[in-house]
Scaffold this motif. Sequence first.
Motif, PDB file in Angstrom:
ATOM      1  N   ASP A  46      30.323  33.267  39.501  1.00 51.18           N
ATOM      2  CA  ASP A  46      29.527  34.126  40.099  1.00 51.18           C
ATOM      3  C   ASP A  46      29.715  35.562  39.457  1.00 51.18           C
ATOM      4  O   ASP A  46      30.954  35.982  39.076  1.00 51.18           O
ATOM      5  CB  ASP A  46      29.825  34.517  41.552  1.00 51.18           C
ATOM      6  N   LYS A  47      28.611  36.169  39.119  1.00 54.51           N
ATOM      7  CA  LYS A  47      28.733  37.496  38.579  1.00 54.51           C
ATOM      8  C   LYS A  47      29.300  38.673  39.434  1.00 54.51           C
ATOM      9  O   LYS A  47      29.932  39.406  38.788  1.00 54.51           O
ATOM     10  CB  LYS A  47      27.462  37.885  37.899  1.00 54.51           C
ATOM     11  N   LEU A  48      29.093  38.536  40.549  1.00 54.35           N
ATOM     12  CA  LEU A  48      29.240  39.377  41.618  1.00 54.35           C
ATOM     13  C   LEU A  48      30.381  39.016  42.500  1.00 54.35           C
ATOM     14  O   LEU A  48      30.178  37.935  43.272  1.00 54.35           O
ATOM     15  CB  LEU A  48      28.083  39.946  42.404  1.00 54.35           C
ATOM     16  N   ASP A  49      31.555  39.555  42.644  1.00 58.00           N
ATOM     17  CA  ASP A  49      32.826  39.041  43.484  1.00 58.00           C
ATOM     18  C   ASP A  49      32.985  40.311  44.556  1.00 58.00           C
ATOM     19  O   ASP A  49      33.043  41.373  44.425  1.00 58.00           O
ATOM     20  CB  ASP A  49      34.023  39.031  42.701  1.00 58.00           C
ATOM     21  N   THR A  50      32.488  39.882  45.830  1.00 59.34           N
ATOM     22  CA  THR A  50      32.584  40.858  47.063  1.00 59.34           C
ATOM     23  C   THR A  50      33.631  40.805  47.889  1.00 59.34           C
ATOM     24  O   THR A  50      33.727  39.699  48.474  1.00 59.34           O
ATOM     25  CB  THR A  50      31.211  40.872  47.840  1.00 59.34           C
ATOM     26  N   ILE A  51      34.452  41.786  48.438  1.00 52.88           N
ATOM     27  CA  ILE A  51      35.507  41.688  49.337  1.00 52.88           C
ATOM     28  C   ILE A  51      35.351  42.521  50.442  1.00 52.88           C
ATOM     29  O   ILE A  51      35.291  43.663  50.070  1.00 52.88           O
ATOM     30  CB  ILE A  51      36.880  41.642  48.778  1.00 52.88           C
ATOM     31  N   TYR A  52      35.107  42.179  51.502  1.00 48.13           N
ATOM     32  CA  TYR A  52      35.369  42.931  52.628  1.00 48.13           C
ATOM     33  C   TYR A  52      36.517  43.076  53.289  1.00 48.13           C
ATOM     34  O   TYR A  52      37.152  41.958  53.465  1.00 48.13           O
ATOM     35  CB  TYR A  52      34.253  42.442  53.756  1.00 48.13           C
TER      36      TYR A  52
ATOM     37  N   ASN B 120      33.447  45.666  45.336  1.00 52.02           N
ATOM     38  CA  ASN B 120      32.646  44.880  44.421  1.00 52.02           C
ATOM     39  C   ASN B 120      33.026  44.686  42.945  1.00 52.02           C
ATOM     40  O   ASN B 120      33.426  45.879  42.376  1.00 52.02           O
ATOM     41  CB  ASN B 120      31.156  45.460  44.503  1.00 52.02           C
ATOM     42  N   ASP B 121      33.354  43.524  42.448  1.00 56.75           N
ATOM     43  CA  ASP B 121      33.717  43.142  41.250  1.00 56.75           C
ATOM     44  C   ASP B 121      32.562  42.620  40.447  1.00 56.75           C
ATOM     45  O   ASP B 121      32.330  41.374  40.690  1.00 56.75           O
ATOM     46  CB  ASP B 121      35.096  42.597  41.045  1.00 56.75           C
ATOM     47  N   TYR B 122      31.974  43.004  39.419  1.00 55.21           N
ATOM     48  CA  TYR B 122      30.682  42.612  38.710  1.00 55.21           C
ATOM     49  C   TYR B 122      31.060  42.405  37.304  1.00 55.21           C
ATOM     50  O   TYR B 122      31.545  43.309  36.548  1.00 55.21           O
ATOM     51  CB  TYR B 122      29.400  43.607  39.023  1.00 55.21           C
ATOM     52  N   ASN B 123      30.762  41.143  36.680  1.00 52.26           N
ATOM     53  CA  ASN B 123      30.876  40.759  35.289  1.00 52.26           C
ATOM     54  C   ASN B 123      29.834  40.065  35.117  1.00 52.26           C
ATOM     55  O   ASN B 123      29.161  39.217  35.416  1.00 52.26           O
ATOM     56  CB  ASN B 123      32.054  39.948  35.101  1.00 52.26           C
ATOM     57  N   ASN B 124      28.849  41.008  34.089  1.00 54.06           N
ATOM     58  CA  ASN B 124      27.495  40.491  33.638  1.00 54.06           C
ATOM     59  C   ASN B 124      27.371  39.496  32.772  1.00 54.06           C
ATOM     60  O   ASN B 124      26.341  38.635  32.718  1.00 54.06           O
ATOM     61  CB  ASN B 124      26.793  41.681  33.177  1.00 54.06           C
TER      62      ASN B 124
ATOM     63  N   GLN C 240      37.580  34.368  39.764  1.00 55.38           N
ATOM     64  CA  GLN C 240      36.900  34.971  38.456  1.00 55.38           C
ATOM     65  C   GLN C 240      37.320  34.625  37.245  1.00 55.38           C
ATOM     66  O   GLN C 240      36.887  35.018  36.103  1.00 55.38           O
ATOM     67  CB  GLN C 240      36.848  36.436  38.515  1.00 55.38           C
ATOM     68  N   ASN C 241      38.319  33.395  37.401  1.00 54.91           N
ATOM     69  CA  ASN C 241      38.375  32.584  36.293  1.00 54.91           C
ATOM     70  C   ASN C 241      39.363  33.554  35.138  1.00 54.91           C
ATOM     71  O   ASN C 241      39.532  33.359  33.938  1.00 54.91           O
ATOM     72  CB  ASN C 241      37.245  32.289  35.164  1.00 54.91           C
ATOM     73  N   TYR C 242      39.986  34.530  35.831  1.00 57.69           N
ATOM     74  CA  TYR C 242      41.052  35.087  35.063  1.00 57.69           C
ATOM     75  C   TYR C 242      42.542  34.688  35.541  1.00 57.69           C
ATOM     76  O   TYR C 242      43.038  34.997  36.540  1.00 57.69           O
ATOM     77  CB  TYR C 242      41.024  36.852  35.656  1.00 57.69           C
TER      78      TYR C 242
END
Length: 371
Positions: free
Chosen positions: A357-363, A345-349, A236-238
């Motif tokens: 990617d704007k949406l990062d999803t982890i199962y 779900n982690d979303y950054n608009n 997520q580039n953090y």
Amino acid sequence: MSDRMRIALSGLAILGVTTGSAVADTVYLKGGSQLEGQVQTMTANKLTLDTDYADTLTLDRDTLAGVTTDEAVPVALGPNQTSTVRLAYDSDAESQYAYTEDAQQETGRKRIELTSVDQLRPQKIAENERQTEAKKYQLPEYAHETGPDNVAWSGNGRLGINGSRGNSENTNILASISALRSTGLTRLDLLASANMSTSDGDKTEEDYLGKASYERDLSRRLFMFASQSLEHDRFQNYDLRSRTLAGPGYFVVRQPRLIFKLHGGLGYEFTKYYESGQSENEMVAAAGWHYGELFGDYLKLTHDFDIYPQLTDSPTNNFSLKSVLAATVPIADSSVWAVSAQLENDYNNNPKDSDTDKLDTIYSLTLQRSF
């Protein structure tokens, strides 16, 4: 005799009466030792004794030789055979007796075997079992008490590992540990987690999170909160995202098996980006909810949702969302072991890097151990 002497003697007399009236039961052990205190309960396996010198002692029943009670107490001598008797043990004769008529006079004495006493204070034992069972199926955040004497710790550790080999090689590791310190009036929630994934030898996920949040009740419904989170998420580039928040919250529903609370606040966000090394400082707002519910004796469902708009940089165009939905089911009716499934779900608009990617999803599917 002087008045001062009379007062002193009267005080000693009162003290002697008070001391003599204190309840003192005696537990005799097979090795010859004796323990004094107040017998609380005796089950088929254990005896609990409150003492002034060692708090509450729990003794194995097979170590007992006999019991003497200072007062008459309810005992169960068999199924549906409860009576109130004073127990007495004669250590010289190694004999256990029960006085069935008058607790203060040695009448109605009957010699018994201690093994014939199924339970001591059976109603209290039943109530303790009921409370234990109730706490097993309660959410730890629901209670609203008034003092720090109700301190209780709870928490869990989660670990999930899976992988595949063949046309592709994938490895996923998710680990987390959380703890909750609750006094009924305050709650301190701590969380540390790590999530790593590889595909064909290349990393596809690398996320580390640490978070602490504190809540204090102002009433049964209203509370204040403060939280601090630190996160590193390479994809997520953090390199580091630090978020500090504080504000009010409100319990819409606060029951032993159902919680729904809203919260909102203001804070500060510092972000250092992984690719460029640049950093940003922003004032942010926060709003969201926490939902938790127990279904029957097995399923626990929780959902956390938060939105973080940047107040100092066009909040409608710069905001992030986070949603965590989790379901937990115990293994073989265990009170400590469970399987947990989670969707995050982690979303950054408006990500800093256009390739992100704007949406990062982890199962995740993990084994959970509660404490």
